[in-house]
Design an enzyme around this catalytic site. Structure first.
Site, short mmCIF file in Angstrom:
data_model
loop_
_atom_site.label_atom_id
_atom_site.label_comp_id
_atom_site.label_asym_id
_atom_site.label_seq_id
_atom_site.Cartn_x
_atom_site.Cartn_y
_atom_site.Cartn_z
N SER A 150 0.79 -1.23 0.00
CA SER A 150 0.00 0.00 0.00
C SER A 150 0.83 1.28 0.00
CB SER A 150 -0.97 0.00 1.18
OG SER A 150 -0.29 -0.29 2.38
N HIS A 154 -5.47 -3.27 -2.64
CA HIS A 154 -5.23 -2.31 -3.72
C HIS A 154 -5.19 -2.97 -5.09
CE1 HIS A 154 -4.34 1.07 -1.03
NE2 HIS A 154 -3.83 0.15 -0.25
N LYS A 174 -11.74 0.99 -1.75
CA LYS A 174 -10.71 1.57 -2.63
C LYS A 174 -11.25 1.58 -4.06
CE LYS A 174 -7.41 1.00 0.90
NZ LYS A 174 -6.86 0.03 1.82
C1 LIG Z 1 -6.64 -0.04 3.19
C2 LIG Z 1 -6.09 -1.38 3.53
C3 LIG Z 1 -6.72 -2.19 4.48
C4 LIG Z 1 -7.86 -1.68 5.33
O1 LIG Z 1 -9.03 -1.62 4.62
P1 LIG Z 1 -10.21 -0.67 5.14
O2 LIG Z 1 -11.41 -1.17 4.47
O3 LIG Z 1 -9.84 0.71 4.74
O4 LIG Z 1 -10.26 -0.84 6.63
C5 LIG Z 1 -6.24 -3.46 4.66
N1 LIG Z 1 -5.17 -3.91 3.97
C6 LIG Z 1 -4.52 -3.15 3.09
C7 LIG Z 1 -3.35 -3.71 2.35
C8 LIG Z 1 -4.96 -1.85 2.84
O5 LIG Z 1 -4.30 -1.08 1.98
#
Ligand SMILES: *Cc1c(COP(=O)(O)O)cnc(C)c1O
Length: 389
Positions: free
Chosen positions: A174, A202, A233
């Site tokens: 990320s 992602h 996302k």
């Molecule tokens: C954003 C993210 C999460 C968390 O997800 P949310 O739905 O925002 O709580 C978990 N793992 C990774 C790799 C992320 O980038």
């Protein structure tokens, strides 16, 4: 507040401020399409702003109400949740999928349910905080291998005597934007009879032929038994899912505390997500536009000799090193109405602070040009100042 508590809080804040790691929030105006240029968000396909998606959300609210009213195991599991789970399972080529309220909760819930003190968990060093926290919550023995380093992973696995081994990695990292080498992780995990869990937060919506991510349609659940994806996302809504075979999903329904003891996702969000998922599947042009934007940004940034990383995904960090330098660049962009993340320790290792630029299919060439001009200006300012420092 007692004096001891007051001092404790003040000390922690003072330390953070001193280290140039102080975090602040920006209030974003209600018309998200308005004045500021967002190169910080994760709405990679622009679906959070797609009228078809928010109309589906409004319609979902009218039909099912504003909230689910209860947890999934009580009376909060509505037909729209079930339909979304089925659609997610089909999309990722899995038997079943299970909805969670957020990705953070999905990772806590999966690791807590699968692992205990007899389990050994092996994580890439750069895994997301929620995976690190989930491993801690599970009480398992947790080991971290060097980023992308299969040899390090292999030697940790070889030394482990635990009967249950679980290898865990982000799909797309990320803060770096690079993609895990799934083929190697599958091979090494299988050699050591370990299960493999990939958090493709992602990747889903962005990678793969049908947008199902770096695992989805490429790797079966025999290869990657535990697949996590998030909906906040590229899918533009909120929540997350775990996909796998029936035995895994049924185990999570029974034992995953962050699944059982929480109110189900608002049904309107599930309705919106069904819509955005159908757009992802039926309109590959958004992914094509995103990839064209990534290529354009990288070509121009290379030309300007900006400190690009080796990333083919919408996450395009510029590694700047020091906290103060990173903050200064982010503030200069902000003054020009451009948002990009100033990512500093403890989110990334010391000395690797970065401006986290993210691209979206919604960006026009002109938007990207504005960003590049502003970045070039930051570079130029430093060149002017460096003789005096
Ligand atoms: C954003 C993210 C999460 C968390 O997800 P949310 O739905 O925002 O709580 C978990 N793992 C990774 C790799 C992320 O980038």
């Amino acid at each position: 507040m007692s004096e001891a508590w007051r001092e404790r809080l003040a000390d922690a804040c003072a330390d953070r401020q001193q280290a140039q790691r102080w975090r602040t929030r920006q209030v974003v105006a209600s018309d998200a399409s308005g004045s500021s240029l967002d190169f910080a968000g994760n709405d990679y396909l622009g679906l959070a702003q797609d009228p078809r998606v928010f109309e589906a959300q409004a319609e979902g609210a009218r039909r099912y109400g504003a909230g689910a009213g209860a947890s999934h195991l009580v009376s909060g599991h509505l037909e729209v949740h079930d339909a979304l789970e089925e659609a997610l399972a089909r999309w990722t080529g899995r038997e079943r999928a299970l909805l969670f309220s957020t990705g953070y909760m999905a990772n806590l819930g999966v690791l807590q349910a699968l692992a205990d003190r007899h389990t050994a968990i092996f994580q890439d060093r750069l895994n997301h905080a929620s995976l690190i926290d989930g491993a801690a919550l599970s009480g398992a023995r947790s080991r971290r291998f060097h980023h992308h380093d299969a040899i390090d992973l292999e030697s940790l696995l070889a030394r482990s005597e635990s009967p249950h081994k679980l290898v865990v990695s982000d799909g797309v990292f990320s803060m770096d934007g690079d993609i895990a080498d799934i083929a190697t992780l599958v091979e090494v995990s299988q050699q050591h009879s370990a299960w493999l869990m990939i958090d493709d937060a992602h990747g889903v919506g962005v990678l793969g032929d049908n947008g199902s991510g770096c695992v989805g349609s490429t790797w079966s659940s025999a290869d990657v038994p535990v697949l996590v994806g998030t909906l906040g996302k590229a899918l533009g809504t909120a929540g997350a899912f775990v996909a796998g075979d029936s035995a895994l999903i049924e185990h999570l329904i029974q034992f995953s505390r962050s699944y059982v003891y929480t109110t189900a996702q608002p049904p309107a969000i599930a309705a919106a997500t069904l819509k955005s998922l159908s757009i992802v599947q039926e309109e590959p042009e958004h992914r094509a536009q995103l990839n064209a934007n990534i290529a354009y940004f990288r070509r121009e940034a290379l030309h300007l000799e900006l400190p690009l990383s080796d990333s083919a995904t919408p996450i395009q960090p510029l590694i700047l090193g020091e906290e103060a330098r990173t903050l200064s660049w982010a503030l200069q962009l902000q003054h020009k109405g451009i948002q990009a993340g100033a990512i500093r320790p403890p989110t990334v290792p010391k000395g690797e602070s970065r401006l986290r630029v993210t691209l979206s299919a919604r960006h026009q060439h002109d938007d990207i040009d504005q960003l590049l001009t502003a970045l070039h200006h930051c570079q130029h300012q430093e060149a002017l100042c460096s003789p005096c420092t």
